[in-house]
Every structure is written in C-alpha cells, then in structure tokens.
Write a protein that holds these residues in place. Sequence first.
Motif, mmCIF file in Angstrom:
data_model
loop_
_atom_site.group_PDB
_atom_site.id
_atom_site.type_symbol
_atom_site.label_atom_id
_atom_site.label_comp_id
_atom_site.label_asym_id
_atom_site.label_seq_id
_atom_site.Cartn_x
_atom_site.Cartn_y
_atom_site.Cartn_z
ATOM 1 N N LEU A 137 38.987 14.283 -60.356
ATOM 2 C CA LEU A 137 39.104 12.869 -59.987
ATOM 3 C C LEU A 137 38.321 12.496 -58.737
ATOM 4 C CD1 LEU A 137 42.938 12.350 -60.644
ATOM 5 C CD2 LEU A 137 41.039 11.441 -62.001
ATOM 6 N N MET A 138 38.001 13.453 -57.887
ATOM 7 C CA MET A 138 37.385 13.076 -56.605
ATOM 8 C C MET A 138 35.932 12.634 -56.786
ATOM 9 S SD MET A 138 37.658 16.829 -54.888
ATOM 10 C CE MET A 138 36.350 16.998 -53.677
ATOM 11 N N SER A 139 35.564 11.572 -56.057
ATOM 12 C CA SER A 139 34.215 11.013 -56.165
ATOM 13 C C SER A 139 33.370 11.371 -54.950
ATOM 14 C CB SER A 139 34.302 9.494 -56.306
ATOM 15 O OG SER A 139 34.974 8.969 -55.180
ATOM 16 N N THR A 140 33.945 12.133 -54.020
ATOM 17 C CA THR A 140 33.224 12.551 -52.814
ATOM 18 C C THR A 140 33.158 14.087 -52.807
ATOM 19 O OG1 THR A 140 35.304 12.668 -51.575
ATOM 20 C CG2 THR A 140 34.102 10.575 -51.473
ATOM 21 N N PRO A 141 32.261 14.689 -52.012
ATOM 22 C CA PRO A 141 32.180 16.150 -52.000
ATOM 23 C C PRO A 141 33.414 16.825 -51.413
ATOM 24 C CG PRO A 141 30.335 15.168 -50.767
ATOM 25 C CD PRO A 141 31.208 14.054 -51.205
ATOM 26 N N VAL A 142 34.167 16.098 -50.591
ATOM 27 C CA VAL A 142 35.316 16.700 -49.910
ATOM 28 C C VAL A 142 36.551 15.827 -50.089
ATOM 29 C CG1 VAL A 142 36.248 17.484 -47.681
ATOM 30 C CG2 VAL A 142 33.805 17.733 -48.152
ATOM 31 N N CYS A 143 37.670 16.468 -50.420
ATOM 32 C CA CYS A 143 38.961 15.783 -50.427
ATOM 33 C C CYS A 143 39.848 16.461 -49.399
ATOM 34 C CB CYS A 143 39.596 15.843 -51.818
ATOM 35 S SG CYS A 143 41.171 14.972 -51.922
ATOM 36 N N LEU A 144 40.418 15.670 -48.499
ATOM 37 C CA LEU A 144 41.331 16.203 -47.482
ATOM 38 C C LEU A 144 42.761 15.941 -47.918
ATOM 39 C CD1 LEU A 144 39.606 14.870 -44.224
ATOM 40 C CD2 LEU A 144 39.440 17.171 -45.196
ATOM 41 N N VAL A 145 43.593 16.976 -47.904
ATOM 42 C CA VAL A 145 44.987 16.846 -48.305
ATOM 43 C C VAL A 145 45.899 17.463 -47.241
ATOM 44 C CG1 VAL A 145 44.410 16.948 -50.776
ATOM 45 C CG2 VAL A 145 45.059 19.049 -49.579
ATOM 46 N N GLY A 146 47.177 17.087 -47.296
ATOM 47 C CA GLY A 146 48.198 17.719 -46.461
ATOM 48 C C GLY A 146 49.286 18.244 -47.376
ATOM 49 N N HIS A 147 50.542 17.957 -47.025
ATOM 50 C CA HIS A 147 51.712 18.106 -47.896
ATOM 51 C C HIS A 147 52.249 19.529 -48.028
ATOM 52 C CE1 HIS A 147 54.635 16.515 -50.589
ATOM 53 N NE2 HIS A 147 54.070 16.829 -51.724
ATOM 54 N N SER A 148 51.383 20.546 -48.286
ATOM 55 C CA SER A 148 51.911 21.904 -48.454
ATOM 56 C C SER A 148 52.194 22.560 -47.107
ATOM 57 C CB SER A 148 50.911 22.771 -49.224
ATOM 58 O OG SER A 148 49.786 23.049 -48.415
ATOM 59 N N HIS A 149 51.582 22.032 -46.039
ATOM 60 C CA HIS A 149 51.709 22.604 -44.697
ATOM 61 C C HIS A 149 51.029 23.984 -44.589
ATOM 62 C CE1 HIS A 149 55.469 19.977 -43.539
ATOM 63 N NE2 HIS A 149 54.688 19.349 -44.411
ATOM 64 N N TYR A 150 50.078 24.276 -45.491
ATOM 65 C CA TYR A 150 49.273 25.495 -45.400
ATOM 66 C C TYR A 150 47.850 25.120 -44.978
ATOM 67 C CZ TYR A 150 52.770 27.780 -48.420
ATOM 68 O OH TYR A 150 53.915 28.275 -48.963
ATOM 69 N N ALA A 151 47.310 25.804 -43.966
ATOM 70 C CA ALA A 151 45.900 25.618 -43.624
ATOM 71 C C ALA A 151 45.087 26.438 -44.624
ATOM 72 C CB ALA A 151 45.646 26.088 -42.197
ATOM 73 N N GLU A 152 44.263 25.748 -45.424
ATOM 74 C CA GLU A 152 43.521 26.458 -46.484
ATOM 75 C C GLU A 152 42.496 25.514 -47.106
ATOM 76 O OE1 GLU A 152 46.608 27.427 -49.289
ATOM 77 O OE2 GLU A 152 46.628 25.400 -50.115
ATOM 78 N N TRP A 153 41.621 26.084 -47.939
ATOM 79 C CA TRP A 153 40.754 25.219 -48.711
ATOM 80 C C TRP A 153 40.476 25.824 -50.073
ATOM 81 C CZ3 TRP A 153 38.344 27.506 -44.274
ATOM 82 C CH2 TRP A 153 37.308 28.399 -44.547
ATOM 83 N N TYR A 154 39.993 24.959 -50.968
ATOM 84 C CA TYR A 154 39.582 25.339 -52.322
ATOM 85 C C TYR A 154 38.141 24.905 -52.465
ATOM 86 C CZ TYR A 154 44.548 25.814 -52.909
ATOM 87 O OH TYR A 154 45.848 26.208 -52.737
ATOM 88 N N GLU A 155 37.283 25.757 -53.048
ATOM 89 C CA GLU A 155 35.881 25.364 -53.232
ATOM 90 C C GLU A 155 35.485 25.579 -54.683
ATOM 91 O OE1 GLU A 155 34.550 27.934 -49.901
ATOM 92 O OE2 GLU A 155 33.460 29.037 -51.453
ATOM 93 N N LEU A 156 34.714 24.635 -55.190
ATOM 94 C CA LEU A 156 34.330 24.666 -56.596
ATOM 95 C C LEU A 156 32.823 24.471 -56.720
ATOM 96 C CD1 LEU A 156 35.547 24.782 -59.516
ATOM 97 C CD2 LEU A 156 35.492 22.274 -59.483
ATOM 98 N N ASN A 157 32.134 25.486 -57.247
ATOM 99 C CA ASN A 157 30.681 25.384 -57.484
ATOM 100 C C ASN A 157 30.413 24.486 -58.682
ATOM 101 O OD1 ASN A 157 29.485 27.279 -55.532
ATOM 102 N ND2 ASN A 157 30.824 28.730 -56.558
ATOM 103 N N ALA A 158 29.209 23.889 -58.689
ATOM 104 C CA ALA A 158 28.848 22.951 -59.760
ATOM 105 C C ALA A 158 28.952 23.597 -61.137
ATOM 106 C CB ALA A 158 27.441 22.416 -59.520
ATOM 107 N N ASN A 159 28.607 24.888 -61.241
ATOM 108 C CA ASN A 159 28.584 25.541 -62.554
ATOM 109 C C ASN A 159 29.843 26.368 -62.832
ATOM 110 O OD1 ASN A 159 28.105 27.378 -60.633
ATOM 111 N ND2 ASN A 159 26.116 28.094 -61.410
ATOM 112 N N SER A 160 30.899 26.103 -62.074
ATOM 113 C CA SER A 160 32.125 26.889 -62.234
ATOM 114 C C SER A 160 33.290 25.982 -62.634
ATOM 115 C CB SER A 160 32.430 27.597 -60.911
ATOM 116 O OG SER A 160 33.703 28.187 -60.969
ATOM 117 N N THR A 161 34.261 26.548 -63.331
ATOM 118 C CA THR A 161 35.437 25.754 -63.702
ATOM 119 C C THR A 161 36.656 26.163 -62.894
ATOM 120 O OG1 THR A 161 35.850 27.341 -65.480
ATOM 121 C CG2 THR A 161 34.726 25.295 -66.089
ATOM 122 N N ARG A 162 36.577 27.288 -62.206
ATOM 123 C CA ARG A 162 37.736 27.760 -61.454
ATOM 124 C C ARG A 162 37.421 27.761 -59.965
ATOM 125 N NH1 ARG A 162 42.569 29.900 -62.549
ATOM 126 N NH2 ARG A 162 43.467 31.304 -60.986
#
Length: 244
Positions: A137-162
């Motif tokens: 759903l995101m239309s920008t390269p980066v989405c910033l979230v909170g809620h879980s209270h965990y410092a972390e990130w997820y990265e997705l390459n253009a040719n990857s689904t996971r």
Amino acid sequence: MTYGIIADIHSNLQALEGVLSVLQRRGVEGYLCLGDVVGYGPRPNECCELVRELDAPGVLGNHDEAVLNPGTENWFNAYAAAAVLWTRALLTEENADFLRSLDEQKVIGDLTLVHGALDDPWGYITAPYEATTTFELMSTPVCLVGHSHYAEWYELNANSTRARHVTATGDRTLTLADGVRYIVNPGSVGQPRDRDSRASCAIYDEEARTIEIIRTPYNIKACQQDMLEKGLPPALAYRLMFGA
Ligand code: ZN
C-alpha cells in the motif's frame, strides 16, 4: 532537512525530555511523531504540551484514540484500560483537541507516517509477513511506524517478495538504498518493549538518506515513582525497568 522521529511516548515525561535533549543537541530541524503521546504513564498533559511545541506533523495512536472515545478502552487489557480512564479524566480540553486533530496517515516527502500499519492503523508489524500489506500500500520509499515498541526495520528489494527483518536494539544507522523500500520503527520513547529500557528515538537525514536509531538513558525511577504516587497500576511502572 533532518527530522527527529518520536513514537509511543505514553505520558513518560522523563523519557520525552531525555530524547528531546539528545535531538536538540544533534540540531534536528524538524520533528515527526508516530502517535501514542498518552496512555500508560503519569504526565499526559505535559507530554502533549511538549509535543505541541515541536509543531511536528503527527499521526494518531490507539491509546490517543481510546482516551478521546469512551468505550474504546474495553478493547485494552485491564492495566492499559485503567490508564486510559485515568488519562481521560485528567486531559485538558486543549490537549484533547490536539489529539483529535491528528490524522491516521500522513505523507511527508519520501515518508509515510502511520501508527500501526497501512491496512489497519492499529495493526502490528512484528514479523515480515505482517509487513506485506503495508509494503503493497505504501506510495513512498519509506513508511515510519510505531505501535509495537520495538526499534527495528523491514526492507524489501524491488525483485523480492519477502522482506528482511532487522532488529535495531542499541544505536543503529540504516542507509537507505535506491530501489529498496523500508518500514522503520524508531522504537518507543516512553515504554520500550525490546528488552532495552532506555528511551528510543531516531533521526532521519533527508540528504544523507540515513535513519539513525538512538537509545538514551533517562530517570526511570522518577517516572515509576510518579506513576505509583498517581495510583496508576504498579505493573505498568515495573515493566519500564525491564524494557518489556
Ligand atoms: Zn504504544
């Protein structure tokens, strides 16, 4: 432009003052807030007023929403619900208006801001499969979230689904790569749950294309004492020292 990113403050004034002094010392030029200014902690009005002074584009959190809407606390566990009721009785009309003015999602340049996830503002992203819909759903390269209270990130390459999941406890810097999209959680200012009790925040440097996650010690004991004196559930005070 550089932005200080704060999330899940949860009425913890000592932690908020701690991260703001670090971000000010680092000379950030603006601020972004990912919601849950209130709930759990003892200083809802002071935290709202400090965040209002930052003039930060921000989004609504589930605890902010629960404080505004009687009945919604029934979705929470007993401790969180007790804190919501206590906060609702104490919050000034000006601060309630401020929370009411917050959107569920916001786009600022290359960033999308949401408290939980883009398909559900109160949904949790704590594993790669939970990140899938937000990446769609995101239309920008980066989405910033909170809620879980965990410092972390997820990265997705253009040719990857996971997505790749990177935990970011301790100080970590993410360098944003072209063609890769990211969901980044700066961790919680006022109630970290990733087993590091220090307050968490982040700095986004638009030109350098980096997001730096920063942990800051603060006076946990003072916050705990304030909570106990105000009659908030002791379990909510104790968890602060475990980062849980
Ligand atoms: Zn929260």
